[in-house]
Design a protein around this motif. Structure first.
Motif, short mmCIF file in Angstrom:
data_model
loop_
_atom_site.label_atom_id
_atom_site.label_comp_id
_atom_site.label_asym_id
_atom_site.label_seq_id
_atom_site.Cartn_x
_atom_site.Cartn_y
_atom_site.Cartn_z
N ALA A 122 67.99 54.01 8.24
CA ALA A 122 67.83 55.36 8.75
C ALA A 122 66.33 55.83 8.14
O ALA A 122 65.60 56.59 8.68
CB ALA A 122 68.93 56.26 7.94
N VAL A 123 65.95 55.25 6.89
CA VAL A 123 64.95 55.77 6.51
C VAL A 123 63.74 54.79 7.17
O VAL A 123 62.55 55.39 7.25
CB VAL A 123 64.85 54.95 4.95
N HIS A 124 64.01 53.70 7.53
CA HIS A 124 62.99 53.10 8.26
C HIS A 124 62.69 53.68 9.60
O HIS A 124 61.43 53.86 10.13
CB HIS A 124 63.23 51.55 8.86
N GLU A 125 63.78 54.20 10.37
CA GLU A 125 63.59 55.02 11.44
C GLU A 125 62.73 56.04 11.29
O GLU A 125 61.73 56.65 11.92
CB GLU A 125 64.94 55.54 12.10
N LEU A 133 73.45 54.12 -3.92
CA LEU A 133 74.18 54.94 -2.65
C LEU A 133 73.66 56.25 -2.74
O LEU A 133 73.25 57.06 -2.01
CB LEU A 133 75.54 54.63 -2.66
N ALA A 134 73.84 56.94 -4.08
CA ALA A 134 73.57 58.38 -4.27
C ALA A 134 72.16 58.66 -3.90
O ALA A 134 71.83 59.39 -3.26
CB ALA A 134 73.99 58.74 -5.53
N ARG A 135 71.40 57.89 -4.55
CA ARG A 135 69.89 58.03 -4.47
C ARG A 135 69.30 57.90 -2.98
O ARG A 135 68.57 58.51 -2.53
CB ARG A 135 69.09 57.02 -5.63
N LEU A 168 67.71 60.55 -0.57
CA LEU A 168 66.52 60.11 0.04
C LEU A 168 66.59 60.50 1.45
O LEU A 168 65.53 61.19 2.08
CB LEU A 168 66.03 58.76 -0.16
N VAL A 169 67.77 59.79 2.27
CA VAL A 169 67.72 60.29 3.69
C VAL A 169 67.96 61.76 3.91
O VAL A 169 67.29 62.31 5.17
CB VAL A 169 68.91 59.38 4.05
N GLU A 170 68.51 62.56 3.20
CA GLU A 170 68.73 63.89 3.64
C GLU A 170 67.47 64.73 3.25
O GLU A 170 67.14 65.52 4.08
CB GLU A 170 69.75 64.56 2.57
N SER A 171 66.58 64.05 2.24
CA SER A 171 65.13 64.77 1.88
C SER A 171 64.47 64.48 3.18
O SER A 171 63.64 65.31 3.58
CB SER A 171 64.88 64.24 0.79
N LEU A 172 64.31 63.17 3.68
CA LEU A 172 63.62 62.80 4.73
C LEU A 172 63.96 63.75 6.15
O LEU A 172 63.04 64.04 6.69
CB LEU A 172 63.60 61.37 5.09
#
Length: 337
Positions: A8-11, A47-49, A53-57
């Motif tokens: 997800a971060v990569h996308e 996992l929490a971080r 990160l994903v929610e922030s992005l």
């Protein structure tokens, strides 16, 4: 689950053009370690971080999309307002595809990068700077368009007063120039509708005036005692006179038709129909009265000529013709001989 977050971060990194490795490294260095010496951290903390990160992005993606959509709409409004040529808009065409895109839809690579956002912001700033300098010019251009529409169908318009009023309004700063433009655009639309409603009547007015011009020419022509002489162009004038008489015979019907049309127009709108800044109905009625007076004068003249001819005939019958020859002196003596 860690791999799902990493994907997800990569996308998101491709859509928003940020450093994918750096983002993951900030979560845990093992997530970017390509060697097999260390396994990826899958701790609860990692996992929490990653979740954070994903929610922030995703939130950042949503904010950038909304910002670009707003900038794109502003750009289009300013382009249309200042009539920007299409070739100047071309490099921002990609923005148009984002205007109605939901935040959760898949987006093209790099379409929400910070460079794209800054480019859009710079374009809006440039357009706003141009707007203030060109707005007054646009206002007066629209005003001229309005005046031309009005003049084209002889609608009463005080150009000098209207322009001075605009200058005073703009200089006062009490009204936004966009509102002034919108107001003039509304006036233009109403003027176009009004012009369409006046066109049929004005076309008939033109034909009536042409007939009156021919009537005047025919009056002057018939006063010319040499009109039948063999001069150059005499045959053309004879043909014109024949056509003029035919056209003039239609003037009463023209006046009746025009009067009916104007009365219906005025009844519908509750205002007088102005032509050359004068009430057209009054002009038509004046012409009808004048024409009736002229016809009466012609009738009286013909009657006077008829009576004069009749008196001359009766006098000739009673006293004999003045042109009758008298007998020569001594005619009876010559006869006797």
């Amino acid at each position: 689950k860690v791999n799902s977050y990493v994907n997800a971060v990569h996308e998101l990194s491709e859509i928003m053009s940020f450093d994918f490795s750096k983002a993951l490294s900030n979560v845990h260095k093992s997530l970017t370690d390509s060697s097999k010496a260390h396994s990826k951290s899958i701790s609860t903390d990692t996992l929490a971080r990653l979740t954070e990160l994903v929610e922030s992005l995703k939130k950042e993606k949503h904010q950038r999309l909304l910002k670009l959509q707003g900038l794109g709409r502003t750009m289009q409004e300013l382009w249309n307002l200042m009539e920007t040529p299409m070739d100047k808009r071309r490099r921002f065409y990609d923005f148009s595809s984002l205007l109605s895109v939901p935040a959760d839809d898949a987006l093209e690579k790099g379409c929400l990068s910070l460079d794209i956002v800054r480019e859009a912001e710079d374009e809006v700033k440039r357009l706003n700077a141009l707007k203030s300098s060109k707005m007054k010019e646009l206002v007066f251009k629209k005003q001229r368009e309005l005046e031309e529409i009005c003049r084209g169908v002889q609608m009463d318009v005080n150009s000098d007063a209207a322009r001075q009023s605009l200058v005073d309004l703009i200089d006062s700063g009490d009204c936004d120039l966009s509102d002034i433009l919108a107001s003039i655009d509304d006036q233009i639309e109403k003027a176009k509708e009004e012009a369409l409603s006046r066109k049929e009547i004005l076309d008939k007015v033109d034909k009536w005036r042409q007939a009156k011009d021919e009537e005047k020419w025919l009056d002057d022509y018939e006063k010319d005692e040499n009109r039948f002489s063999a001069v150059r162009g005499a045959h053309k004038n004879l043909k014109r006179a024949e056509k003029a008489r035919s056209l003039i015979s239609k003037i009463p019907a023209m006046l009746d038709g025009l009067t009916t049309k104007v009365k219906a127009w005025e009844k519908e709108r509750g205002v007088p129909f102005l032509c050359d800044k004068q009430p057209l109905l009054q002009t038509l009625e004046d012409d009808i009265v004048m024409r009736a007076q002229r016809e009466e004068e012609k009738r009286q003249f013909r009657e006077q000529k008829r009576l004069q001819g009749q008196l001359a005939t009766e006098k000739e019958a009673k006293y004999g013709s003045k042109s009758a020859k008298k007998k020569p002196l001594g005619q009876s003596l010559n006869t006797d001989n």
